[in-house]
Design a protein around this motif. Structure first.
Motif, mmCIF file in Angstrom:
data_model
loop_
_atom_site.group_PDB
_atom_site.id
_atom_site.type_symbol
_atom_site.label_atom_id
_atom_site.label_comp_id
_atom_site.label_asym_id
_atom_site.label_seq_id
_atom_site.Cartn_x
_atom_site.Cartn_y
_atom_site.Cartn_z
ATOM 1 N N MET A 22 -32.327 -31.544 -23.025
ATOM 2 C CA MET A 22 -31.458 -30.391 -22.093
ATOM 3 C C MET A 22 -29.989 -30.703 -23.185
ATOM 4 O O MET A 22 -29.367 -32.098 -23.641
ATOM 5 N N LYS A 23 -29.991 -29.172 -23.509
ATOM 6 C CA LYS A 23 -28.577 -28.700 -24.228
ATOM 7 C C LYS A 23 -27.616 -28.492 -23.245
ATOM 8 O O LYS A 23 -28.181 -27.840 -22.346
ATOM 9 N N ARG A 24 -26.237 -28.275 -24.008
ATOM 10 C CA ARG A 24 -24.717 -28.116 -22.784
ATOM 11 C C ARG A 24 -24.028 -27.256 -24.045
ATOM 12 O O ARG A 24 -23.637 -28.243 -25.309
ATOM 13 N N ILE A 25 -23.656 -26.097 -23.424
ATOM 14 C CA ILE A 25 -23.012 -25.172 -24.102
ATOM 15 C C ILE A 25 -21.646 -24.771 -23.186
ATOM 16 O O ILE A 25 -21.796 -24.224 -22.236
ATOM 17 N N TYR A 26 -20.314 -25.471 -24.363
ATOM 18 C CA TYR A 26 -19.419 -25.011 -23.407
ATOM 19 C C TYR A 26 -18.864 -23.430 -24.032
ATOM 20 O O TYR A 26 -18.630 -23.590 -25.049
ATOM 21 N N LEU A 27 -18.824 -22.666 -23.288
ATOM 22 C CA LEU A 27 -17.598 -21.408 -23.749
ATOM 23 C C LEU A 27 -16.129 -21.444 -23.640
ATOM 24 O O LEU A 27 -15.628 -21.629 -21.979
ATOM 25 N N VAL A 28 -15.182 -21.489 -24.463
ATOM 26 C CA VAL A 28 -14.244 -22.271 -24.494
ATOM 27 C C VAL A 28 -13.798 -20.608 -25.433
ATOM 28 O O VAL A 28 -13.287 -20.163 -25.888
ATOM 29 N N HIS A 29 -12.758 -19.834 -23.625
ATOM 30 C CA HIS A 29 -11.735 -18.324 -24.258
ATOM 31 C C HIS A 29 -10.585 -19.099 -25.018
ATOM 32 O O HIS A 29 -9.849 -19.918 -25.157
ATOM 33 N N GLY A 30 -10.221 -17.706 -25.800
ATOM 34 C CA GLY A 30 -8.526 -18.075 -25.600
ATOM 35 C C GLY A 30 -7.492 -17.682 -25.725
ATOM 36 O O GLY A 30 -7.580 -17.309 -23.801
ATOM 37 N N THR A 31 -6.066 -17.367 -26.109
ATOM 38 C CA THR A 31 -4.768 -16.894 -24.757
ATOM 39 C C THR A 31 -5.984 -15.351 -24.589
ATOM 40 O O THR A 31 -6.305 -14.468 -24.900
ATOM 41 N N TRP A 32 -4.843 -15.171 -23.596
ATOM 42 C CA TRP A 32 -4.527 -14.047 -22.726
ATOM 43 C C TRP A 32 -6.515 -14.000 -22.519
ATOM 44 O O TRP A 32 -6.857 -12.599 -22.949
ATOM 45 N N PHE A 80 -17.286 -15.637 -21.957
ATOM 46 C CA PHE A 80 -17.014 -16.590 -21.412
ATOM 47 C C PHE A 80 -17.153 -17.543 -19.680
ATOM 48 O O PHE A 80 -17.062 -18.961 -19.905
ATOM 49 N N HIS A 81 -17.660 -16.512 -19.194
ATOM 50 C CA HIS A 81 -18.013 -17.440 -17.942
ATOM 51 C C HIS A 81 -20.343 -17.040 -17.804
ATOM 52 O O HIS A 81 -20.495 -16.541 -18.623
ATOM 53 N N SER A 82 -20.201 -18.883 -17.182
ATOM 54 C CA SER A 82 -21.297 -19.208 -17.089
ATOM 55 C C SER A 82 -22.753 -17.866 -16.877
ATOM 56 O O SER A 82 -23.848 -18.376 -16.839
ATOM 57 N N ASN A 83 -21.658 -16.781 -15.826
ATOM 58 C CA ASN A 83 -22.879 -16.375 -15.744
ATOM 59 C C ASN A 83 -22.981 -14.153 -16.428
ATOM 60 O O ASN A 83 -23.757 -13.654 -15.751
ATOM 61 N N ASN A 84 -22.415 -14.361 -17.592
ATOM 62 C CA ASN A 84 -22.255 -13.268 -17.896
ATOM 63 C C ASN A 84 -23.918 -12.849 -18.515
ATOM 64 O O ASN A 84 -24.760 -13.829 -18.934
ATOM 65 N N ASP A 85 -24.099 -12.205 -19.268
ATOM 66 C CA ASP A 85 -25.289 -11.396 -19.858
ATOM 67 C C ASP A 85 -25.655 -12.801 -21.299
ATOM 68 O O ASP A 85 -26.244 -12.646 -21.968
ATOM 69 N N MET A 86 -24.106 -13.083 -21.985
ATOM 70 C CA MET A 86 -24.133 -13.662 -23.508
ATOM 71 C C MET A 86 -25.182 -14.837 -22.957
ATOM 72 O O MET A 86 -25.851 -15.896 -23.379
ATOM 73 N N GLU A 116 -31.410 -17.806 -22.236
ATOM 74 C CA GLU A 116 -32.911 -17.800 -22.576
ATOM 75 C C GLU A 116 -33.822 -18.495 -24.158
ATOM 76 O O GLU A 116 -34.383 -18.963 -24.335
ATOM 77 N N LYS A 117 -33.024 -17.958 -25.402
ATOM 78 C CA LYS A 117 -33.234 -18.940 -26.447
ATOM 79 C C LYS A 117 -33.380 -20.518 -26.439
ATOM 80 O O LYS A 117 -34.590 -20.325 -26.994
ATOM 81 N N PHE A 118 -32.921 -20.753 -25.720
ATOM 82 C CA PHE A 118 -33.588 -22.399 -25.124
ATOM 83 C C PHE A 118 -34.005 -22.628 -24.527
ATOM 84 O O PHE A 118 -34.463 -23.842 -23.731
ATOM 85 N N GLU A 119 -34.977 -21.994 -24.283
ATOM 86 C CA GLU A 119 -35.899 -21.482 -23.579
ATOM 87 C C GLU A 119 -35.798 -22.300 -22.036
ATOM 88 O O GLU A 119 -36.662 -23.194 -21.270
ATOM 89 N N GLY A 120 -34.763 -22.212 -20.932
ATOM 90 C CA GLY A 120 -34.597 -22.608 -20.325
ATOM 91 C C GLY A 120 -33.964 -23.559 -20.041
ATOM 92 O O GLY A 120 -33.281 -24.882 -19.374
ATOM 93 N N GLN A 121 -33.905 -24.699 -20.984
ATOM 94 C CA GLN A 121 -33.613 -26.144 -21.038
ATOM 95 C C GLN A 121 -32.243 -25.772 -21.555
ATOM 96 O O GLN A 121 -31.555 -27.594 -23.495
ATOM 97 N N ALA A 122 -30.917 -25.712 -20.784
ATOM 98 C CA ALA A 122 -30.029 -25.579 -21.449
ATOM 99 C C ALA A 122 -28.719 -25.661 -20.470
ATOM 100 O O ALA A 122 -28.865 -24.661 -19.518
ATOM 101 N N GLU A 123 -27.855 -25.882 -20.459
ATOM 102 C CA GLU A 123 -26.549 -25.681 -19.188
ATOM 103 C C GLU A 123 -25.220 -25.128 -19.715
ATOM 104 O O GLU A 123 -24.642 -26.227 -21.060
ATOM 105 N N ILE A 124 -25.709 -23.806 -19.382
ATOM 106 C CA ILE A 124 -23.985 -23.200 -20.476
ATOM 107 C C ILE A 124 -23.019 -23.453 -18.839
ATOM 108 O O ILE A 124 -22.702 -23.929 -17.966
ATOM 109 N N ARG A 125 -21.744 -24.272 -19.538
ATOM 110 C CA ARG A 125 -20.480 -24.278 -18.755
ATOM 111 C C ARG A 125 -18.650 -23.686 -19.569
ATOM 112 O O ARG A 125 -18.876 -23.696 -20.759
ATOM 113 N N SER A 126 -18.304 -22.855 -18.182
ATOM 114 C CA SER A 126 -17.289 -22.539 -18.726
ATOM 115 C C SER A 126 -15.705 -22.820 -18.625
ATOM 116 O O SER A 126 -15.927 -23.530 -17.796
#
Length: 142
Positions: A1-11, A28-34, A40-50
């Protein structure tokens, strides 16, 4: 399983918004299209964390965020081990990631770091503590 952290910037919600609103559909939210596309690219084997921080444009705010990011990554890894960890950051989110890795490397060096992507990050320094093996896993884009 892969874990991907999305980290936003200022403002992340605009210059005149003081509060970062969770689950509002920003990149950067885990429920968005990106995030869904990454999943899907990780074929469901990823956890997306904001990773949500204040987004204030100050050194203190970014340093505090680096501490919290380090704690979040360590706690997540204790709860459920990931095979690889990726960090995707925009703007000063990239400096939060860089500070997190530089200052807390002794706690994070054993992590299975798969890569770091920084988009439009205003780097003004380089830290030699990131060893050669990990340097080839960093993508900087502006």
């Amino acid at each position: 399983m892969k874990r991907i952290y999305l980290v936003h910037g200022t403002w992340p919600n605009g210059m005149f918004r003081e509060v970062v609103l969770e689950n509002q559909g920003n990149w950067f939210h885990s429920n968005n299209d990106m995030a869904q596309n990454i999943y899907e690219k990780f074929e469901g084997q990823a956890e997306i964390r904001s990773f949500i921080w204040s987004g204030k444009n100050s050194i203190k705010s970014r340093s505090n965020a680096a501490i919290k990011l380090s704690e979040m990554i360590q706690e997540d890894q204790k709860q459920k081990k990931a095979d690889q960890i990726f960090l995707v950051a925009h703007s000063h989110g990239g400096t939060v990631v860089a500070e997190c890795l530089a200052k807390y490397w002794n706690k994070l060096s054993a992590l299975p770091l798969g890569g770091i992507i920084c988009l439009a990050t205003p780097f003004i320094y380089h830290d030699e503590r990131i060893n050669a093996e990990r340097k080839n896993k960093i993508l900087l884009m502006s």
